[in-house]
Enzyme design. Structure first.
Site, short mmCIF file in Angstrom:
data_model
loop_
_atom_site.label_atom_id
_atom_site.label_comp_id
_atom_site.label_asym_id
_atom_site.label_seq_id
_atom_site.Cartn_x
_atom_site.Cartn_y
_atom_site.Cartn_z
N GLU A 180 23.43 39.18 -9.71
CA GLU A 180 24.20 39.97 -10.07
C GLU A 180 25.24 39.53 -11.33
OE1 GLU A 180 24.32 38.96 -7.14
OE2 GLU A 180 23.81 40.27 -5.65
N ARG A 215 26.70 55.58 -0.25
CA ARG A 215 25.46 55.29 0.65
C ARG A 215 25.29 56.65 1.36
NH1 ARG A 215 23.90 52.51 6.37
NH2 ARG A 215 21.71 52.55 6.03
N HIS A 271 37.00 15.80 -26.14
CA HIS A 271 36.53 17.18 -25.83
C HIS A 271 37.76 18.18 -26.15
CE1 HIS A 271 34.68 20.29 -23.16
NE2 HIS A 271 36.17 20.82 -23.18
N PHE A 297 29.24 43.54 -4.34
CA PHE A 297 28.83 42.33 -5.12
C PHE A 297 29.33 42.39 -6.54
CE2 PHE A 297 25.86 42.65 -1.38
CZ PHE A 297 26.39 41.66 -0.70
N HIS A 329 34.66 27.11 -26.25
CA HIS A 329 35.80 26.22 -26.79
C HIS A 329 35.61 25.55 -28.03
CE1 HIS A 329 32.88 23.97 -24.10
NE2 HIS A 329 33.33 23.02 -24.95
N HIS A 348 39.54 21.62 -29.34
CA HIS A 348 38.71 21.18 -28.92
C HIS A 348 37.75 20.56 -30.18
CE1 HIS A 348 39.35 23.97 -25.69
NE2 HIS A 348 38.93 23.20 -24.93
N HIS A 390 29.62 43.15 3.70
CA HIS A 390 29.02 44.16 2.88
C HIS A 390 29.78 45.45 2.39
CE1 HIS A 390 25.61 41.74 3.15
NE2 HIS A 390 24.82 42.51 2.64
#
Lengths: 689, 689
Positions: free
Chosen positions: B433, B542, B275, B459, B70, B30, B495
């Site tokens: 997150e 949980r 690029h 998540f 890059h 690049h 979930h």
């Protein structure tokens, strides 16, 4: 709004007490937002949206996406009131085994749920996809109709929460929505300043409305707290804002609506507790008293209320009838488009499309499977107009552009390199892999087009939450994941997939397809296109791969590709001493090893396994025919982690894998340094025997 | 800027031709951004930043993050010119095997690289983490010093590209950076309007500067194209903007700098081709001629140029000496903080810290492992001030808040629920997150604090790209992933983690830790904290899990936890007929099965396997002692996909898993419906025997 009566207000209050009761009954869930959004959802479902409770698949309907899926009652209660199929006992069964009212709305499970939401941010991005799909479908079917006059014109409505606004995928999709000038999209942002950690001042202090203006959206700000002085649910003002949003057709619309979560629960409104827990018996009772309901009754719905709200069934039937006449006129005038429409509704492919799939002659030098994929796309362009897609800014690398087709772009966004129009076909997602995945889901649930989207396999990680949802919803979207191993070379370990094949195969319902050469790539595309109920990821090489002979010299044709694995080249007598299983770019090493072993008098069978999931679905007879249980000597070779291969090679087998990160060097150097060659396969075979 | 000479300009042009040459030599890479950013990087490295080429680990240094990884030459060439250890031959070896100049900057590989970048968006979010870490470290070590007067005051500089700006993780982190009022952070946005798909008008049309204003950043806009009229690299103006940015201490600073990529390459500047590809021989030559370099020479660096730029070594030594004196003064005056500093620099834990780790008595009802984790954190709070963290808006669910500690918040952001101050300890990421993961990486590379971050295990997908980078960089960050299975219950399939354990285990270098009860949780935290060179994810329930007896009634103590797997309860004679291997919440079913089997006269050994990675690192002797090779009857049980378990149970074994999505119902109902119980384990054991 016009025609809003006391009965409507009573119905809205009924929504609130139903939400409180439903969560209280099961003991867990999210009552607060469902209570405070009651007038918003009621207004949309009863007064604003064009839809038909008796036919939730009517293509002319407005779409509704509940991006804050945890507030599922916002949707379920409207589906109950409007007569979409849910009844009071369904609300009573909230979040219990087998009910139609699971903890988050599930596509394909509950009639009227347009898409599965819950993982925050997805829904808004899905809505962007739906809005794009609506434009593309109109362009395919009825491009010349005046704005607003086509049976394929309708609106997409999204309700989003503070959580959605915080998630990055929303930002990605929202920026793109403005570039795309999605005038058919309206997002209502429920700006209630509360999330699970209570007051959002600890984490969300931006001026979100200004942010959306910066993207290029049409933005309206409503404040039901009146600057904190008095809470008044000004439904008329919201109705007007929604009308304005519909009238703005050159930009998506963002309505920031300041609410108080849990309104009007006397003690828990405006608290994080109202967000994700049952309010408690006393607070539910207090709320009922406040609203003039009997605190000793649960799930109380006045006969007059339900009779009133169920009138939506009649209104929906009228709307459908009106639409049907416009549709019939269109169909009569547009037989070709009508035929395409008929296919699209059924997700059926054009008869004879497979004749267009290209093939290649054997060639030891070969081409990259990404290049072959590009040729397949180009060859299918005319046959399958419903197929469209693009890349997250890697078009040339992913080979995702069908030659000569226009880009899907507002006219003022086209460029010299990518001419296009609003009905174009090549998608440009920008460097937004996550939004790409979510948008693809929105496109697919919206209608009969078939989206594909490309990025490097490495960056499947960026879009993984959306990929999982596609698999969960069984949506036949197609990922074009190129640069699928250390074979990408010099870009180094940040760009070289190592664990990705294994990690993607772990997702239930996702087909991970890694063809070995150009002809397998063509067969893989054909197999993927035939599947109607599952996403697939094509994992393609950057580097050229030899094209093996087909149906000659002992090599099988590609008919086995759709079975997931097949004997590519067998031991001469069909009684191998060892089975060599390869995928993608490593099949060549299995073939090389079989030659090496043959020279030593060892008979090897080479199995090409482009898709583990498809192979697992074959009957035991076929699987045993490909990998005979009595041949325990087995070697697998794949330029990824070993995870998952033991199942196939068994205790006596050997796995050639790479269980560490790659490096920055040429592909050839890396394959050699990391032990991928005919020699290493042959050595492993000797060990296994 | 003041003191900018013709030699500086010549050095900047030298950067450009070195970038062009290096890419041309290897044939890929690049060049474009490295060319056009030459004056920016040169200004930062030679004139603006306080750093010392001879000691790249000097804690007082300003930090530099190249978010557009890059464009690695942007960094490498400055490291060469400034004398940080790279030489011309390193640039010549760009992107080749074993070189110090891989295709993307790699942390721990090349001196002077502060963090690994390349996957877009990460670097900017990492910079936010560094800026947060700088403030926290100052608060721990030197809280009372006047602004700018502490040896722990310094700046964080980030260069970001259009691609970074498009990625959602950047949006997440940028919104949070403003909430956090990170005055020590300056981002230069190289707004060159070109990405791989050429003109960004097809995908990026937002007003990015306005977006950053909406977040709450201090924003400056510079345009080197002067509205498209004339390209002039106004370095003085940029220098002033950087000074202004430093002077704004209540907000992070965003400098939008309009450049032309590939400047001044006569034909390829302002194109996507500049690029990501070598410019080609002719274009390189033409560029050299334009800049007054010999087109026939490569890697041409004037002696006067390198002599000039290497003076940075002396300036760096002076800066360090000056800092050292201020540091020594501080150290003498602050012996306790100085001791903490000494530990932090070496990543050493307070002696005796382990005594504070809590333990629990046996209790059939038990507690959730997430709750146990919360107790561990609380118990360690005083002993390990370097440990800090929080959650992506799930603090109460993840049990990530140490009781009584203040939040890390500007005073005007604190809330009733979360009082805090700028030097506080509890982090609030919002529902972001991905940014959480990237910020944790930035925090860890910045210095000696130890960050943890919580969300639901589901998540982990949202933050996966950052988790991978932590593993690649070997950063000992800690993820608190709770709600680790269908045991989360009613929230349903969106979930409930199914594939996540397998998918995370696939990542090389990540420890996936799933304790079976409260005491295993404590032992797991202790083991994780002792590791200095790898990230770990604690996967926690949980639901309440029974607390098993320890060191009595045939149950082992928890000393085996750190070995990844151990015999929790053996057959009475130590010669089992079958081995039952469980993890986390499913170990209880293995124990129940061993009782069922014992009643039938079958001897079972129960192996608890909290961490597969730790077990794999044990010697063969230990592994065979836990899972004797001659006992082929084996059953594994884990509420996740079967992927990966065959390695442990072998051909004769049985795997109890869930290879499909979950459902919305109570945890008890789901475990029963999906086949997780003592009975199913016992039945599988009978089959395996």
């Amino acid at each position: 709004p016009d025609g809003w009566t006391d009965l409507d207000s009573r119905a809205v209050d009924t929504v609130r007490i139903l939400a409180a009761d439903a969560v209280q009954k099961v003991g867990n869930g999210h009552p607060g937002t469902a209570m405070s959004l009651a007038p918003v959802a009621y207004l949309l479902f009863q007064k604003v949206m064009r839809h038909n409770p008796a036919d939730t698949h009517w293509p002319g309907r407005d779409r509704f996406v509940l991006s804050c899926g945890h507030s599922c009652l916002t949707l379920y209660i409207q589906l109950y009131l409007g007569g979409f199929g849910l009844e009071l006992n369904d609300l009573e069964a909230l979040r219990t085994w087998g009910s139609k009212t699971p903890g988050h709305p599930e596509y394909g499970h509950t009639d009227g749920v347009e898409i599965t939401t819950g993982p925050l941010g997805q829904g808004l991005a899905n809505g962007v996809g739906m809005a794009m799909a609506a434009r593309r479908e109109r362009g395919l079917l009825d491009p010349d109709a005046a704005p607003g006059s086509s049976p394929f014109d309708h609106q997409i409505y999204v309700i989003a929460s503070d959580g959605d606004i915080e998630e990055g995928v929303t930002s990605e999709a929202s920026s793109l929505a403005a570039t795309q000038r999605l005038g058919n999209l309206t997002v209502i942002y429920d700006h209630n300043h509360i999330s699970i950690e209570d007051d959002t001042n600890i984490a969300l202090t931006e001026d979100t409305a200004a942010r959306y203006r910066a993207y290029g959206w049409h933005v309206q700000e409503l404040d039901w707290t009146n600057g904190g002085t008095e809470y008044k649910e000004n439904v008329r003002e919201l109705d007007e804002a929604l009308r304005t949003a519909r009238e703005v057709t050159d930009r998506p619309s963002f309505i920031s609506l300041r609410t108080i979560i849990g309104w009007p629960a006397p003690n828990l409104r405006n608290t994080g507790k109202a967000h994700g827990s049952a309010l408690g018996k006393d607070e539910v009772a207090a709320t009922k008293e406040l609203l003039g309901f009997d605190p000793d009754k649960t799930f109380e719905v006045g006969d007059d209320v339900i009779a009133h709200t169920r009138k939506l069934v009649d209104r929906g039937a009228e709307a459908l009838a009106e639409w049907q006449s416009s549709f019939d006129t269109w169909a009569a005038a547009n037989p070709a488009a009508s035929e395409l429409y008929g296919r699209m509704v059924k997700n059926e492919l054009t008869p004879g499309w497979e004749d267009a799939v290209p093939s290649w002659d054997a060639d030891p030098k070969g081409i990259a499977t990404r290049a072959a994929s590009g040729k397949v796309l180009g060859a299918l362009a005319d046959k399958l107009p419903e197929l469209w897609g693009g890349s997250a800014d890697l078009a040339e690398s992913n080979n995702t552009t069908m030659e000569g087709v226009p880009s899907f772009l507002p006219t003022d966004r086209q460029t010299k390199m990518f001419p296009g129009n609003p009905y174009g076909r090549t998608l440009h997602f920008g460097i937004r892999e996550h939004a790409m995945g979510s948008i693809m889901n929105g496109i697919k649930v919206h209608g009969g087009t078939r989206p594909y989207g490309g990025t490097f396999l490495q960056f499947s990680d960026y879009m993984r939450p959306a990929v999982r949802l596609a698999a969960l919803m069984r949506l036949p979207v197609i990922y074009v994941w190129t640069h699928d191993s250390i074979g990408l070379g010099e870009d180094g370990p940040t760009h070289q997939p190592i664990e990705h094949l294994a990690a993607l195969r772990s997702i239930p319902g996702l087909d991970v397809v890694r063809p070995a050469d150009a002809n397998e790539t063509a067969a893989a595309w054909a197999a993927v296109l035939k599947n109607k109920d599952r996403p697939a990821g094509l994992c393609l090489s950057r580097q050229a791969l030899p094209i093996v002979p087909r149906g000659t010299d002992g090599y099988a044709d590609t008919s086995g590709v759709a079975k997931g694995a097949y004997v590519l080249k067998d031991a001469e007598d069909g009684a191998p001493d060892v089975i060599l299983i390869g995928t993608g770019s490593e099949v060549q090493y299995a073939l090389a090893a079989s030659d090496i072993l043959a020279a030593e008098g060892t008979k090897a069978r080479v199995v090409s396994m482009p898709c583990r999931e498809w192979f697992d679905e074959q009957d035991q007879g076929y699987r045993d025919a490909v990998i005979p249980p009595d041949v325990k000597a087995r070697v697998s070779i794949e330029a990824g982690v070993s995870v998952g291969w033991r199942d196939l090679v068994g205790d006596a087998g050997r796995i050639i894998s790479i269980d560490h990160y790659g490096a920055s060097a040429s592909a050839g150097k890396l394959f050699a340094e990391f032990g991928f060659s005919g020699d290493t396969v042959a050595a492993a075979a000797r060990e296994s025997i």
